[in-house]
Design an enzyme around this catalytic site. Structure first.
Site, mmCIF file in Angstrom:
data_model
loop_
_atom_site.group_PDB
_atom_site.id
_atom_site.type_symbol
_atom_site.label_atom_id
_atom_site.label_comp_id
_atom_site.label_asym_id
_atom_site.label_seq_id
_atom_site.Cartn_x
_atom_site.Cartn_y
_atom_site.Cartn_z
ATOM 1 N N LEU A 188 -1.069 -1.731 -2.209
ATOM 2 C CA LEU A 188 -0.577 -0.907 -1.573
ATOM 3 C C LEU A 188 -0.846 -1.214 -0.116
ATOM 4 O O LEU A 188 -2.169 -1.172 0.308
ATOM 5 C CB LEU A 188 -1.248 0.536 -1.870
ATOM 6 N N ASP A 189 0.204 -1.228 0.837
ATOM 7 C CA ASP A 189 -0.048 -1.230 2.404
ATOM 8 C C ASP A 189 -0.838 -2.454 2.799
ATOM 9 O O ASP A 189 -1.433 -2.572 3.735
ATOM 10 C CB ASP A 189 -0.559 -0.157 2.896
ATOM 11 N N ALA A 190 -0.810 -3.747 1.830
ATOM 12 C CA ALA A 190 -1.640 -4.904 2.257
ATOM 13 C C ALA A 190 -0.734 -6.034 2.393
ATOM 14 O O ALA A 190 -1.272 -7.054 2.430
ATOM 15 C CB ALA A 190 -2.717 -5.049 1.300
#
Lengths: 284, 284, 284, 284
Positions: free
Chosen positions: B227-229
């Site tokens: 996530l969000d990486a």
């Protein structure tokens, strides 16, 4: 071994990139960086290229001769070639303000600027102690209306004696005349404390205050005969409000001036700033 | 006649630029743009190149075959070739927020985005009227915990039927699972409303408020399983003060989200955004 | 109960803040916000103040009468008082460009703008569909050299019939004459696509391109008789390079125009923008 | 005559502004500046106020006693009062990096910072020459793991002997322990070279490079026991690209560090930075 930077411009035509990079390869070199721009209106091609020749016996002079014959002449190129090892010699002109001078010398000490600084010239003696602290020769050449012509001759003598490549006016506060400009075409960098072309001339912060702008700016440009109208190298801006007085604008502006001037110096020192048609092409 | 964009990466080695541009010249083409980058640590060379072939009978397929044989194979290149005339097909996923959708469709209408938009998918019906106003098909595919898997199959069916090239999550507000991600590796663009890697996950404006930051940001990135990486494409920031409430931050953030997402879309659509080692190289 | 915003300016003198806030307290109100500015050169005091009266039977008219007698007259104040519940009526003038219109209406829908929009006027019919999509009346009033005077009368008729408070020129592309300006002094907001005072007049992006600036800007200002010389409300800037063509500048500028115009609208709608001496005081 | 700055915070309640400004007026003073903030969630009122008393025999001590009795006690205020003539004493701690030190001392010389600088402390001798050039006492207090406790005692001795008001860590590169922190609560200003809360801890530029961010930042904050988690005073950001190496990020970051730290110093020196609930309120 040699690391070269080559700048080229010529009429836009087919095969320039291929011909140049291939010529380098044929000379057992490698193109490590390339950036180009086409001015579609004027139909002119611009290129900045870095290349490396690892052979021990690489002969730059011979390479230049061959480059001229095989490329520059047939393509009708204007071109310059700089060995990466050759640092430009940068003279600094100051007056009484010290913020740009401290900033430049601080970066110089930190190894940020790829230049040699043979000397600092000032029309006042106020900043001599800074030059001393950084171990840079300082020449005090006073300028008055009557002595200006003589002062410029003295400046030119120093500039030539030290084979200076370019001049930085670090808030020099004096108009430089064509006598000096013509010896250093597009090689004198000024910092003007406004977002040009707004507020040309003296006291731009006062003018900005009077107009009630919400943002002030700073512009670094090459000096040409027309005041504040030379090719723009770099600009930056910062927000202000109605509550800022003129001294506040001046203080805020100092931060911009330092940074914008240093960015312009770096671009020039790395041959990344090319002047054409009173504008600059800034290579990446 | 053809206008091609070629992306290349391979082990850094001598002669790549010369060989490629020369190959184009030999094929009677002209290299009109080139930008390259070397990852000095990983020793990888990256290049994006545009070239034009003016001959009426230029055969792209034949050129590709020759390119592979003469260049890609000997240099062990990974490479992609895109004809400039071939617009990418971009699907938009939205939820209830309309600001990014209006912004994207406004730019699309203004001719700013070089894409086709075959359809918009949403888990809610709220924005159907916008799609109608811009004459774009709108599919309402509700998503609940229980129906998520089925909904993703429905999404994939549409995506494949329309041969979608990449997906834009314009504040979609749903986690996209590997089922979809794996079909569109580095081809799903998300807009996360924080300056990543600060404030990963839900409610970043609330987190920014709690930490008392003086600047908020927005990040557009490719969606990966973590996530969000994923690789960051573009970011921007804006100043805030203690007087801003969470709704103020949300309103200010909307301006950033619109602009940052659109910039990312443009970069992707022009093949200017190359992913390597979970980072992006953004060609000029 | 009432929530009032009071704007005051008068000669700077002792005791203004104390007298005003004390008067509010005596009237059983509470000052919830205060911002002031002193123009030290002109010796003028400016204040914006918000106050709340919780009593059910608060009488604004009576309060105004008392305010005038006890404060405004003795201190020789110029003053205005606005109930927070009273939304300003904002007319929008557009031409053919849609980006500012979409942006304003999107924010209006999102509840970001504390205004009512009675109608949109345009000299072209192109954007009627947007007005329809947002359910806002649209009046097409063509303007030619010969019909301009009549068209302005028609505009004024609509503006008066709907008791419009201020006008937003969302890239209206027509010069507004004193006929309209004088009816709406400092109540017509324009967006000029340059960093004023640079590039006054038509085609500022072309002029910016010609000068080779490294940053372009946008300015929102009140319209006065002198072209592009009215009090500046808000400005913003964005970096550009030599590689940007005029269409690139125009596209980049659109992002600035939308945001800068909307910020100006918000400031005006909240009575946070006060004009004095052809400059604005922007209250926090 | 006296010029006072008063900071107040207390439970939000009716009549605070009126009562305070009226009290000043009753004491024949004039409120020349006021800024306030209400933390609506915590229901706390904050105010910073400047006032001038022109009478020759104004007695600050008497005023304070009366203020306490008439205002602070009944409203249950926390409050501080500073005469404008009283400059804060600021100690500077440095290590080997000189850019922040040059910047601070340059501003100090230019009259930008309203502080006295009794001395500079460093764990290395490298920057002694700069202190000498600016005529500021320099104390070399080496710090090793074993001598840290003793070194901090030596620091405290100097800090107390010179009645230092606050400490600036100008890239000091050492963890300050609670021994010193507890003596200077919210009075030690650090500059952290990342956009906090991203990249807490050591080597933030390395971490930023690894994550592939497109913007780097800098944060000035008060030092608390938890590393890099104290109240944020000021932040700023700058764009970077994939082509920037870690040394490039470090060089770019230096420009931010200088400016952000100086802004924080100014805010603190003017009593414009108020800490509440691990966040700051920055008065205008």
């Amino acid at each position: 071994m040699a690391h070269l930077t080559i700048l080229i411009h010529c009429k836009d035509q087919k095969g320039i990139i291929a011909s140049v990079t291939n010529f380098i390869l044929e000379n057992e070199g490698n193109t490590t960086y390339i950036d180009q721009h086409v001015d579609a209106v004027a139909n002119v091609f611009f290129m900045r290229l870095e290349c490396v020749f690892e052979q021990a016996d690489f002969n730059t002079a011979k390479f230049k001769t061959a480059f001229k014959e095989k490329l520059a002449t047939p393509f009708e190129m204007q071109w310059q070639l700089y060995p990466a090892t050759q640092k430009l010699k940068m003279a600094i002109f100051v007056s009484k303000y010290d913020h740009c001078l401290y900033d430049i010398l601080g970066r110089y000490n930190a190894g940020e600027l790829n230049v040699d600084i043979p000397f600092i010239i000032s029309n006042h003696n106020d900043l001599a102690h800074i030059a001393a602290n950084f171990d840079i020769p300082f020449y005090h050449i006073p300028v008055t209306k009557d002595t200006k012509a003589a002062a410029e001759q003295e400046q030119l003598k120093l500039l030539k004696a030290h084979q200076v490549d370019f001049i930085v006016l670090a808030r020099y506060m004096q108009i430089v005349t064509p006598t000096v400009i013509n010896e250093f075409p597009y090689r004198i960098i000024n910092i003007h404390h406004s977002f040009l072309p707004a507020f040309v001339g003296a006291k731009p912060y006062h003018a900005a205050f009077a107009r009630g702008v919400k943002i002030i700016g700073t512009t670094s440009h090459y000096v040409t005969e027309e005041l504040d109208a030379g090719p723009i190298i770099e600009q930056d801006t910062i927000r202000v409000t109605h509550s800022h007085t003129i001294p506040d604008l001046i203080a805020k502006g100092r931060d911009l001036e330092k940074i914008v001037l240093s960015r312009a110096i770096k671009l020039h020192a790395q041959h990344k700033c090319f002047v054409y048609s009173n504008k600059t092409i800034i290579f990446t």
